[in-house]
Design a protein around this motif. Structure first.
Motif, PDB file in Angstrom:
ATOM      1  N   LEU A  50       0.827  -1.206   0.000  1.00  0.00           N
ATOM      2  CA  LEU A  50       0.000   0.000   0.000  1.00  0.00           C
ATOM      3  C   LEU A  50       0.858   1.251   0.000  1.00  0.00           C
ATOM      4  O   LEU A  50       0.558   2.233  -0.693  1.00  0.00           O
ATOM      5  N   ASN A  51       1.958   1.225   0.767  1.00  0.00           N
ATOM      6  CA  ASN A  51       2.832   2.402   0.873  1.00  0.00           C
ATOM      7  C   ASN A  51       3.578   2.715  -0.418  1.00  0.00           C
ATOM      8  O   ASN A  51       4.056   3.835  -0.591  1.00  0.00           O
ATOM      9  N   THR A  52       3.698   1.726  -1.287  1.00  0.00           N
ATOM     10  CA  THR A  52       4.434   1.944  -2.534  1.00  0.00           C
ATOM     11  C   THR A  52       3.528   1.986  -3.758  1.00  0.00           C
ATOM     12  O   THR A  52       4.006   1.928  -4.888  1.00  0.00           O
ATOM     13  N   GLY A  53       2.211   2.079  -3.527  1.00  0.00           N
ATOM     14  CA  GLY A  53       1.298   2.293  -4.636  1.00  0.00           C
ATOM     15  C   GLY A  53       0.669   1.052  -5.222  1.00  0.00           C
ATOM     16  O   GLY A  53      -0.092   1.144  -6.191  1.00  0.00           O
ATOM     17  N   TYR A  54       0.966  -0.116  -4.643  1.00  0.00           N
ATOM     18  CA  TYR A  54       0.371  -1.359  -5.153  1.00  0.00           C
ATOM     19  C   TYR A  54      -0.908  -1.662  -4.377  1.00  0.00           C
ATOM     20  O   TYR A  54      -1.002  -2.657  -3.640  1.00  0.00           O
TER      21      TYR A  54
END
Length: 247
Positions: A47-51
């Motif tokens: 979630l923190n990396t955009g996935y």
């Protein structure tokens, strides 16, 4: 109580002793503990990396793995915060009403270890013995997202044989922040420098916290400085007795 242990992927891969200590501690207090081997990552890194799609898949799996649990306990404030704070938000973003209902039903039964002991069970003395000088670093997710407050300190103050020393700038982040350390390495290193300096100033033999991800970062900094100060998870201190000191 019948407790399901959510170990987290960091502990499973790098710090299995923390999971063992958590089980030993909870069973010593009279509870039964189950470990579901099908559990996986909570999805925070994704979630923190955009996935977001991958994170949502992992949230759905978490619900399937733990939907029938009486309580879920994890030795990680970071992962507990992911479930309780970010799963509902992610479900709302995705417009997944079924997932939102599921996580809102499950999230109140998910606890970080210290808040479970102090706030749920009302226990502050677990019969621990740890004959060392120790300082405590409150991790950001536990402090700011879960608001565990002084629950870890209440537990540490009742550990026999231990000298607990106050850490200057304790409420300041260590600089890890998961993917933050990767995206902002220079800022992360500067924050770590402040944290390790304050820890070394205490003269502590060990620095403890409720998240091994933060302790991994802090421990690396202390090791590079040849400080002689080790890191040890809160669960390992609380599980220790005169007959068996975990770390």
């Amino acid at each position: 109580m019948h407790i399901d242990l959510f170990l987290t992927c960091v502990n499973d891969a790098l710090f299995p002793g923390t999971g063992q200590a958590t089980v030993r501690l909870l069973e010593r207090l009279g509870h039964s503990v189950n470990f579901n081997p099908c559990q996986t990552c909570c999805g925070q890194m994704h979630l923190n990396t955009g996935y977001a799609g991958d994170a949502l898949d992992l949230a759905r799996k978490f619900v399937r793995d733990f939907r029938d649990s009486e309580v879920v306990v994890t030795p990680s404030g970071s992962c507990a915060a992911m479930v309780r704070e970010l799963y509902p938000e992610a479900a709302k973003w995705a417009g997944d009403e079924e997932l939102l209902r599921d996580v809102e039903a499950l999230a109140p039964r998910v606890y970080e270890l210290s808040e479970f002991l102090v706030n749920k069970l009302g226990v502050t003395d677990v019969g621990a013995y740890y004959p060392h000088r120790v300082t405590y670093h409150p991790t950001c997710h536990a402090m700011r997202s879960l608001r565990v407050g002084d629950a870890p300190l209440k537990l540490l103050q009742n550990v026999r044989g231990m000298t607990l020393v106050e850490l200057e700038g304790a409420n300041e982040c260590c600089g890890f922040g998961g993917t933050f350390a990767v995206k902002n390495p220079d800022v992360s290193a500067a924050m770590l420098s402040d944290k390790t300096r304050h820890i070394m100033d205490t003269g502590a033999e060990a620095c403890t916290a409720g998240d091994n991800s933060c302790l991994l970062h802090i421990g690396g900094g202390l090791h590079r400085l040849r400080s002689g100060t080790r890191t040890v998870h809160l669960a390992e201190i609380l599980a220790s007795t005169e007959g068996k000191v975990f770390a």
